[in-house]
Design a protein around this motif. Structure first.
Motif, PDB file in Angstrom:
ATOM      1  N   THR A 154      13.605   7.472  -7.617  1.00 23.98           N
ATOM      2  CA  THR A 154      12.376   7.868  -6.930  1.00 23.98           C
ATOM      3  C   THR A 154      12.672   9.176  -6.200  1.00 23.98           C
ATOM      4  OG1 THR A 154      12.803   6.846  -4.800  1.00 23.98           O
ATOM      5  CG2 THR A 154      11.838   5.425  -6.487  1.00 23.98           C
ATOM      6  N   SER A 155      11.666   9.679  -5.501  1.00 21.70           N
ATOM      7  CA  SER A 155      11.883  10.943  -4.793  1.00 21.70           C
ATOM      8  C   SER A 155      12.888  10.759  -3.667  1.00 21.70           C
ATOM      9  CB  SER A 155      10.559  11.459  -4.238  1.00 21.70           C
ATOM     10  OG  SER A 155      10.015  10.490  -3.375  1.00 21.70           O
ATOM     11  N   SER A 156      13.134   9.524  -3.240  1.00 27.31           N
ATOM     12  CA  SER A 156      14.052   9.345  -2.110  1.00 27.31           C
ATOM     13  C   SER A 156      15.497   9.105  -2.544  1.00 27.31           C
ATOM     14  CB  SER A 156      13.559   8.227  -1.186  1.00 27.31           C
ATOM     15  OG  SER A 156      13.616   7.007  -1.863  1.00 27.31           O
TER      16      SER A 156
ATOM     17  N   VAL B  41       7.990  19.590   2.575  1.00 25.48           N
ATOM     18  CA  VAL B  41       7.299  19.384   1.295  1.00 25.48           C
ATOM     19  C   VAL B  41       7.938  18.238   0.509  1.00 25.48           C
ATOM     20  CG1 VAL B  41       6.626  21.832   1.129  1.00 25.48           C
ATOM     21  CG2 VAL B  41       8.710  21.056  -0.022  1.00 25.48           C
ATOM     22  N   HIS B  42       7.152  17.694  -0.393  1.00 22.24           N
ATOM     23  CA  HIS B  42       7.627  16.653  -1.310  1.00 22.24           C
ATOM     24  C   HIS B  42       8.387  17.335  -2.456  1.00 22.24           C
ATOM     25  CE1 HIS B  42       7.431  13.232  -4.090  1.00 22.24           C
ATOM     26  NE2 HIS B  42       7.179  12.491  -3.029  1.00 22.24           N
ATOM     27  N   PRO B  43       9.453  16.685  -2.978  1.00 20.07           N
ATOM     28  CA  PRO B  43      10.232  17.340  -4.052  1.00 20.07           C
ATOM     29  C   PRO B  43       9.507  17.432  -5.401  1.00 20.07           C
ATOM     30  CG  PRO B  43      11.129  15.166  -3.564  1.00 20.07           C
ATOM     31  CD  PRO B  43      10.070  15.432  -2.540  1.00 20.07           C
ATOM     32  N   GLU B  44       8.282  16.934  -5.507  1.00 21.82           N
ATOM     33  CA  GLU B  44       7.497  17.186  -6.719  1.00 21.82           C
ATOM     34  C   GLU B  44       6.890  18.583  -6.696  1.00 21.82           C
ATOM     35  OE1 GLU B  44       4.542  14.128  -7.222  1.00 21.82           O
ATOM     36  OE2 GLU B  44       6.049  12.548  -7.288  1.00 21.82           O
ATOM     37  N   CYS B  45       7.044  19.307  -5.573  1.00 27.47           N
ATOM     38  CA  CYS B  45       6.562  20.694  -5.524  1.00 27.47           C
ATOM     39  C   CYS B  45       7.504  21.571  -6.353  1.00 27.47           C
ATOM     40  CB  CYS B  45       6.557  21.212  -4.085  1.00 27.47           C
ATOM     41  SG  CYS B  45       5.345  20.412  -3.025  1.00 27.47           S
TER      42      CYS B  45
ATOM     43  N   SER C 186      10.830  12.505   0.381  1.00 30.64           N
ATOM     44  CA  SER C 186       9.807  11.560  -0.084  1.00 30.64           C
ATOM     45  C   SER C 186       8.711  11.424   0.962  1.00 30.64           C
ATOM     46  CB  SER C 186      10.453  10.199  -0.310  1.00 30.64           C
ATOM     47  OG  SER C 186      10.687   9.574   0.933  1.00 30.64           O
ATOM     48  N   THR C 187       7.674  10.705   0.597  1.00 29.46           N
ATOM     49  CA  THR C 187       6.574  10.508   1.538  1.00 29.46           C
ATOM     50  C   THR C 187       7.078   9.820   2.822  1.00 29.46           C
ATOM     51  OG1 THR C 187       6.038   8.506   0.273  1.00 29.46           O
ATOM     52  CG2 THR C 187       4.757  10.457  -0.207  1.00 29.46           C
ATOM     53  N   ALA C 188       7.964   8.852   2.669  1.00 31.54           N
ATOM     54  CA  ALA C 188       8.485   8.151   3.854  1.00 31.54           C
ATOM     55  C   ALA C 188       9.315   9.118   4.710  1.00 31.54           C
ATOM     56  CB  ALA C 188       9.339   6.960   3.430  1.00 31.54           C
TER      57      ALA C 188
ATOM     58  N   GLY D  33       0.828  -1.220   0.000  1.00 33.17           N
ATOM     59  CA  GLY D  33       0.000   0.000   0.000  1.00 33.17           C
ATOM     60  C   GLY D  33       0.854   1.257   0.000  1.00 33.17           C
ATOM     61  N   HIS D  34       0.598   2.153  -0.940  1.00 31.18           N
ATOM     62  CA  HIS D  34       1.325   3.431  -0.954  1.00 31.18           C
ATOM     63  C   HIS D  34       0.748   4.354   0.121  1.00 31.18           C
ATOM     64  CE1 HIS D  34       2.740   7.405  -2.356  1.00 31.18           C
ATOM     65  NE2 HIS D  34       3.824   6.695  -2.647  1.00 31.18           N
ATOM     66  N   HIS D  35       1.615   5.252   0.613  1.00 33.63           N
ATOM     67  CA  HIS D  35       1.222   6.172   1.681  1.00 33.63           C
ATOM     68  C   HIS D  35       0.024   7.050   1.310  1.00 33.63           C
ATOM     69  CE1 HIS D  35       4.377   5.244   4.424  1.00 33.63           C
ATOM     70  NE2 HIS D  35       5.365   5.714   3.683  1.00 33.63           N
TER      71      HIS D  35
ATOM     72  N   MET E 286      10.437   7.117 -11.230  1.00 31.11           N
ATOM     73  CA  MET E 286       9.615   5.910 -11.069  1.00 31.11           C
ATOM     74  C   MET E 286       8.218   6.112 -11.666  1.00 31.11           C
ATOM     75  SD  MET E 286       9.530   2.940  -9.850  1.00 31.11           S
ATOM     76  CE  MET E 286      10.072   2.185  -8.369  1.00 31.11           C
ATOM     77  N   ASN E 287       7.705   7.348 -11.576  1.00 34.79           N
ATOM     78  CA  ASN E 287       6.358   7.647 -12.065  1.00 34.79           C
ATOM     79  C   ASN E 287       6.368   7.732 -13.591  1.00 34.79           C
ATOM     80  OD1 ASN E 287       6.628   8.317  -9.335  1.00 34.79           O
ATOM     81  ND2 ASN E 287       4.942   9.773  -9.413  1.00 34.79           N
ATOM     82  N   SER E 288       6.504   6.585 -14.233  1.00 30.51           N
ATOM     83  CA  SER E 288       6.563   6.541 -15.692  1.00 30.51           C
ATOM     84  C   SER E 288       6.168   5.143 -16.142  1.00 30.51           C
ATOM     85  CB  SER E 288       7.990   6.860 -16.178  1.00 30.51           C
ATOM     86  OG  SER E 288       8.918   5.945 -15.619  1.00 30.51           O
TER      87      SER E 288
ATOM     88  N   ASP F  18       6.813   4.372   0.724  1.00 36.03           N
ATOM     89  CA  ASP F  18       6.928   5.239  -0.457  1.00 36.03           C
ATOM     90  C   ASP F  18       7.240   4.345  -1.657  1.00 36.03           C
ATOM     91  OD1 ASP F  18       9.678   4.702  -0.369  1.00 36.03           O
ATOM     92  OD2 ASP F  18      10.251   6.711   0.262  1.00 36.03           O
ATOM     93  N   SER F  19       7.360   4.951  -2.831  1.00 33.48           N
ATOM     94  CA  SER F  19       7.466   4.078  -4.003  1.00 33.48           C
ATOM     95  C   SER F  19       8.806   3.340  -4.037  1.00 33.48           C
ATOM     96  CB  SER F  19       7.183   4.841  -5.300  1.00 33.48           C
ATOM     97  OG  SER F  19       7.864   6.031  -5.326  1.00 33.48           O
ATOM     98  N   TYR F  20       9.858   3.892  -3.439  1.00 35.57           N
ATOM     99  CA  TYR F  20      11.136   3.175  -3.378  1.00 35.57           C
ATOM    100  C   TYR F  20      10.995   1.942  -2.469  1.00 35.57           C
ATOM    101  CZ  TYR F  20      16.063   2.133  -2.708  1.00 35.57           C
ATOM    102  OH  TYR F  20      17.275   1.497  -2.672  1.00 35.57           O
TER     103      TYR F  20
END
Ligand code: 13P
Ligand code: SF4
Length: 373
Positions: free
Chosen positions: A164-166, A259-263, A276-278, A45-47, A145-147, A62-64
Motif C-alpha cells: 500500500t502507499s504506507s 502529498v500522497h505518493p500517487e502524485c 499515505s492518507t493516514a 470507512g476509507h479516509h 493494493m489498488n488492483s 488508510d487502505s493498509y
C-alpha cells in the motif's frame, strides 16, 4: 488570500434539495438499522469517504489499516465504505463465514482498472522472452493494493506481495533482498517515487506500456531495468502539479507541502512530506498551532483535516476540487439501503472472490501484513 477548499458535501447543486433531504433522512435510517443489528455488523470507512458516511465507520483508516483491521473483526457482516478492491481484500483476509458488502457496486477505482490479468500475464511472458529465463526466478511481482483480486492472486502465486502507499518501501526492500528486478503495477508513480527515495536511478526504472508489444521497451531497457513500472496512474492525484506548490510558496513562504505518493514525481520531489492518507492526517494533527499546510490528496480527507485543525491553515494543494468520484458514489442512502436489507434478512451487494483466486491473493496479502513498514 485565505485558504478555503470547497467543502464538497456542503455545496447544494441546483435541484438537489430533495436528494439532500433524503440523505439527511438516511442518517436516521442508518442509526435505527445499526441499533437493531448491533455487533453483527462492522463498518469500515476509507479516509476519502464523505463525512455523512464515514461518521458511521467503526474503523476509519488508510487502505493498509483497513485491511489489517478488517482481518481482525469478528462481526458476521463487514460493510466496506471504500472501493471495490478494498472490499475484495476484506473478503480474502476475512473468515469464510463472514459476508463483505459494498454499499454501492459502482464504487470502483480507475487506477485499478488500468491493469488486468490478461495484460499482466502477457507482460510476464514477454519479460521472460527478452531476459531468457523464467521471470519467477529473478523478478519479484508487486501489486499495489489498488488492483483486482486476480492480480493479487497472480502475485501471490509467484512469491510476490501486495503493498500500500504506507509500506511500499518495505515491500521493495523485501523484494530486492530476494530477486534482482521488481515488476510493479498498476501505479507507476508510487513505484517510481519509492524507488527514487531508495536511490534507484531513473534510467533503471522503465515504463511498461500494456498497449504496446514488449511494453514499448527495447531489450536493452528491459535488461538494464531494476524496476519495471506499469503505465497506470490515479486520475485524482495526477491533477496536482508542481506549479501549485510554487503558487502556495509564493503566497506563503512558510507553508508546508504534504502529498500522497500517487502524485507525480515532480510533485513529490518538490513537497516537504509524502505519505499515505493516514500519514497525512497524523503529520498535520501533530503539527504546531499556526502552521500552514497545502495538501495533495483527495478533497474529503483535506476538508476533514482542515475541520479537525481550526488552529492551522490547511488547504487543498490544487485550485481545483480533486474528488475521487468513485468513492463518492457511496452515499448515506446506499448505506441505509444495505443495512435495512440486513435487518429484513436480505444480503445485497455482497462481494465474492473465487476460491482459486483467494488462495494466491491471501498469500500476497499475508506477506504484505508481515513485511515491516
Ligand atoms: P491509502 O493507501 O493512502 O489509503 O490510499 C488509497 C488510495 O486509493 C489513494 O488514492
Ligand atoms: Fe483509485 Fe485514485 Fe480514487 Fe484512490 S483516489 S480510489 S487511486 S481513483
Amino acid at each position: 488570500m485565505t485558504s478555503a477548499p470547497v467543502l464538497i458535501d456542503e455545496v447544494p447543486v441546483q435541484g438537489e434539495d430533495t436528494l439532500i433531504d433524503a440523505e439527511a433522512a438516511a442518517v436516521e435510517r442508518i442509526r435505527r438499522a445499526r441499533e437493531i443489528l448491533g455487533d453483527q455488523v462492522v463498518i469500515l470507512g476509507h479516509h476519502y469517504q464523505r463525512d455523512a458516511v464515514v461518521q458511521f465507520a467503526d474503523y476509519a483508516g488508510d487502505s493498509y489499516q483497513l485491511s489489517r483491521d478488517g482481518a481482525r473483526v469478528n462481526a458476521k457482516y463487514i460493510i466496506f465504505a471504500g472501493v471495490h478492491f478494498m472490499a475484495e481484500s476484506a473478503v480474502i483476509l476475512g473468515r469464510p463465514d463472514q459476508v463483505v458488502i459494498l454499499p454501492n457496486m459502482n464504487a470502483g477505482c480507475s487506477m485499478a482498472d488500468m491493469a488486468n490479468l490478461e495484460q499482466v500475464l502477457t507482460a510476464w511472458d514477454e519479460l521472460g522472452m527478452v531476459l531468457g529465463y523464467d521471470p519467477v526466478e529473478h523478478i519479484m511481482p508487486i501489486t499495489y493494493m489498488n488492483s483486482a483480486a486476480n492480480l493479487k492472486g497472480f502475485v501471490g502465486e509467484r512469491g510476490g506481495t501486495v503493498c500500500t502507499s504506507s509500506n511500499a518501501r518495505g515491500a521493495l526492500e523485501w523484494a530486492f533482498n530476494q530477486r534482482e528486478k521488481v515488476f510493479f503495477f498498476p501505479d507507476q508513480h508510487l513505484g517510481r517515487n519509492t524507488g527514487k527515495a531508495m536511490g534507484i536511478p531513473l534510467e533503471e526504472m522503465v515504463l511498461w506500456n500494456p498497449f504496446k508489444p514488449f511494453g514499448g521497451l527495447t531489450d536493452e531497457q528491459i535488461r538494464n531495468a531494476k524496476i519495471i513500472l506499469w503505465q497506470g496512474h490515479c486520475s485524482v492525484h495526477q491533477q496536482f502539479r508542481p506549479e501549485h506548490i510554487d503558487m502556495w510558496r509564493r503566497m506563503h513562504p512558510d507553508i508546508n507541502i504534504i502529498v500522497h505518493p500517487e502524485c507525480a514525481m515532480e510533485v513529490v520531489d518538490k513537497a516537504d512530506f509524502t505519505g499515505s492518507t493516514a500519514h497525512i492526517l497524523n503529520v498535520i494533527n501533530a503539527a504546531p498551532a499556526g502552521s500552514k499546510w497545502a495538501v495533495g490528496t483527495e478533497i474529503h480527507l483535506v476538508n476533514r483535516v482542515k475541520q479537525a485543525n481550526p488552529d492551522k491553515m490547511v488547504t487543498l494543494l490544487s485550485p481545483f476540487s480533486c474528488l475521487c468520484s468513485t468513492m463518492y458514489r457511496i452515499s448515506p442512502l446506499d448505506l441505509a439501503n444495505v443495512l435495512e436489507n440486513l435487518v429484513e434478512g436480505r444480503v445485497i451487494n455482497q462481494i465474492f472472490v473465487p476460491e482459486d483466486v483467494q488462495r494466491g491473493a491471501r498469500l500476497a496479502l499475508d506477506r504484505m501484513l508481515s513485511i515491516p513498514k
